[in-house]
Design an enzyme around this catalytic site. Structure first.
Site, PDB file in Angstrom:
ATOM      1  N   SER A   1      -3.349 -21.069  -5.881  1.00 31.16           N
ATOM      2  CA  SER A   1      -2.162 -21.022  -6.749  1.00 31.16           C
ATOM      3  C   SER A   1      -2.505 -20.325  -8.065  1.00 31.16           C
ATOM      4  O   SER A   1      -3.804 -20.252  -8.340  1.00 31.16           O
ATOM      5  CB  SER A   1      -1.910 -22.504  -7.113  1.00 31.16           C
ATOM      6  OG  SER A   1      -0.950 -22.416  -8.294  1.00 31.16           O
TER       7      SER A   1
ATOM      8  N   GLY B   1      -2.395 -28.018   7.291  1.00 30.74           N
ATOM      9  CA  GLY B   1      -1.086 -28.403   6.701  1.00 30.74           C
ATOM     10  C   GLY B   1       0.164 -27.420   7.544  1.00 30.74           C
ATOM     11  O   GLY B   1       0.817 -26.696   6.464  1.00 30.74           O
ATOM     12  N   ALA B   2      -0.002 -27.259   8.617  1.00 33.13           N
ATOM     13  CA  ALA B   2       0.758 -26.698   9.615  1.00 33.13           C
ATOM     14  C   ALA B   2       2.072 -27.127   9.851  1.00 33.13           C
ATOM     15  O   ALA B   2       2.730 -26.375  10.832  1.00 33.13           O
ATOM     16  CB  ALA B   2      -0.103 -25.903  10.604  1.00 33.13           C
ATOM     17  N   THR B   3       2.478 -28.100   9.348  1.00 33.62           N
ATOM     18  CA  THR B   3       3.635 -28.718  10.195  1.00 33.62           C
ATOM     19  C   THR B   3       5.051 -28.577   9.148  1.00 33.62           C
ATOM     20  O   THR B   3       6.052 -28.844   9.649  1.00 33.62           O
ATOM     21  CB  THR B   3       3.356 -30.308   9.976  1.00 33.62           C
ATOM     22  OG1 THR B   3       3.384 -30.742   8.617  1.00 33.62           O
ATOM     23  CG2 THR B   3       2.259 -30.925  10.872  1.00 33.62           C
ATOM     24  N   SER B   4       4.897 -27.998   8.085  1.00 27.02           N
ATOM     25  CA  SER B   4       6.094 -27.479   7.332  1.00 27.02           C
ATOM     26  C   SER B   4       5.812 -26.363   6.156  1.00 27.02           C
ATOM     27  O   SER B   4       4.590 -25.759   6.209  1.00 27.02           O
ATOM     28  CB  SER B   4       6.584 -28.466   6.512  1.00 27.02           C
ATOM     29  OG  SER B   4       5.567 -29.020   5.772  1.00 27.02           O
ATOM     30  N   GLY B   5       6.700 -25.806   5.741  1.00 26.37           N
ATOM     31  CA  GLY B   5       6.614 -24.692   4.876  1.00 26.37           C
ATOM     32  C   GLY B   5       5.584 -23.659   4.992  1.00 26.37           C
ATOM     33  O   GLY B   5       5.746 -23.037   6.162  1.00 26.37           O
TER      34      GLY B   5
ATOM     35  N   GLY C   1       2.449 -23.190   5.800  1.00 31.35           N
ATOM     36  CA  GLY C   1       1.593 -23.559   6.735  1.00 31.35           C
ATOM     37  C   GLY C   1       2.219 -23.412   8.402  1.00 31.35           C
ATOM     38  O   GLY C   1       1.975 -22.651   9.186  1.00 31.35           O
TER      39      GLY C   1
ATOM     40  N   TYR D   1      -3.375 -31.408 -10.489  1.00 31.14           N
ATOM     41  CA  TYR D   1      -3.053 -30.351  -9.534  1.00 31.14           C
ATOM     42  C   TYR D   1      -3.837 -28.752  -9.707  1.00 31.14           C
ATOM     43  O   TYR D   1      -4.363 -28.441  -8.735  1.00 31.14           O
ATOM     44  CB  TYR D   1      -1.710 -30.051  -9.321  1.00 31.14           C
ATOM     45  CG  TYR D   1      -1.142 -29.042  -8.244  1.00 31.14           C
ATOM     46  CD1 TYR D   1      -1.298 -29.402  -6.941  1.00 31.14           C
ATOM     47  CD2 TYR D   1      -0.714 -27.837  -8.693  1.00 31.14           C
ATOM     48  CE1 TYR D   1      -0.670 -28.274  -6.103  1.00 31.14           C
ATOM     49  CE2 TYR D   1      -0.468 -26.944  -7.750  1.00 31.14           C
ATOM     50  CZ  TYR D   1      -0.542 -27.090  -6.465  1.00 31.14           C
ATOM     51  OH  TYR D   1      -0.209 -25.993  -5.593  1.00 31.14           O
TER      52      TYR D   1
END
Length: 269
Positions: free
Chosen positions: A147, A15-19, A21, A172
């Site tokens: 979380s 998940g390294a494409t945004s935020g 990550g 979630y």
């Protein structure tokens, strides 16, 4: 922020494409690590690598793009095989990719509730498949980005897909509890962390405002540093080690989750 000793380390960030990550990948690469940048598609992963080079001045030689849609476990298996072939020694796996559970009950093609699969089962499978790479030399570790909401959750052992009673927040939270419990699995040294409430796509689940993704990423990067000693199964709230939800590190619970996950990812087939 101190310059952590990650020089020559190889780290896979999901998940390294945004935020958070993306910022984790940036901070690690800036400190000299080789970063395997995972995205849902090859195009998204490639775009993230290009952005790291263009905006942060990262050396392209330190970045490798990998892709897999975590809602399809076959793609996770394919990516894991490529990672293992190209990087037989992996120092750190950061299990960061996550989605908010949808409003309506959604089942993947693999037969699992969407959030449970993307946020936990895919990472369980990926970690299992990369176990040899992570343990080929001493010091390999896994950082599960969990979380604080895991404290509100319970794992529905007889109905993990929550077919009988679905709530997006409960679904979630269950995925985050499972990821926290998984950190206590003895096969690979692992910890879990709540990086704080940050301004990401998941913010609406928590609050109206939060810290920057870079601030959250800094706490994750600290746990990637080999000079920071970790205890298997430990849970961190940002930079403080605290106790996770009661019972989440008990051996019986860890074994029960492993058995359930093996069935759901078809590892027992």
């Amino acid at each position: 922020m101190p310059e952590f000793n990650v020089l020559s380390r190889t780290v896979l960030v999901t998940g390294a494409t945004s935020g958070i990550g993306f910022e984790t990948a940036r901070l690690l690469a800036e400190r000299g690590a080789t970063v395997l940048v995972h995205g849902r598609t090859a195009e998204e992963a490639g775009a993230a690598v290009d952005a790291l080079v263009a905006t942060a001045g990262i050396d392209m030689a330190r970045l490798c793009a990998f892709s897999a849609d975590f809602s399809h476990l076959e793609e996770v298996e394919t990516m894991a095989a490529r990672v293992a072939a190209e990087h037989p020694h992996l120092d750190v796996l950061v299990n960061n990719a996550a989605v908010a559970a949808p409003e309506h009950h959604t089942i993947t093609a693999d037969g699992n509730e969407l959030a449970f699969q993307v946020n936990f089962l895919a990472h369980y499978l990926l970690t299992s498949l990369l176990e040899q790479a992570l343990t080929s030399e001493p010091g390999g570790r896994v950082v599960n980005v969990s979380s604080s909401l895991h404290r509100t959750a319970s794992i529905q052992w007889s109905d993990p897909n929550r077919a009988r009673r679905y709530s997006r927040l409960a679904a979630y939270a269950q995925s985050q509890l499972a990821l926290t419990v998984f950190a206590a699995d003895p096969r690979v040294t692992a910890v879990s962390i709540h990086p704080g409430i940050c301004e990401t796509g998941l913010l609406p689940l928590y609050a109206h405002q939060g810290a920057t993704p870079a601030e959250g990423a800094a706490h994750i990067v600290r746990l990637c540093d080999p000079s920071v000693e970790i205890v298997n199964g430990a849970y961190y709230d940002r930079d403080q080690r605290v106790e996770p939800a009661p019972g989440s590190t008990e051996e019986r619970t860890v074994k029960r989750l492993t058995k359930l996950a093996d069935v759901l990812v078809h590892q027992n087939a």
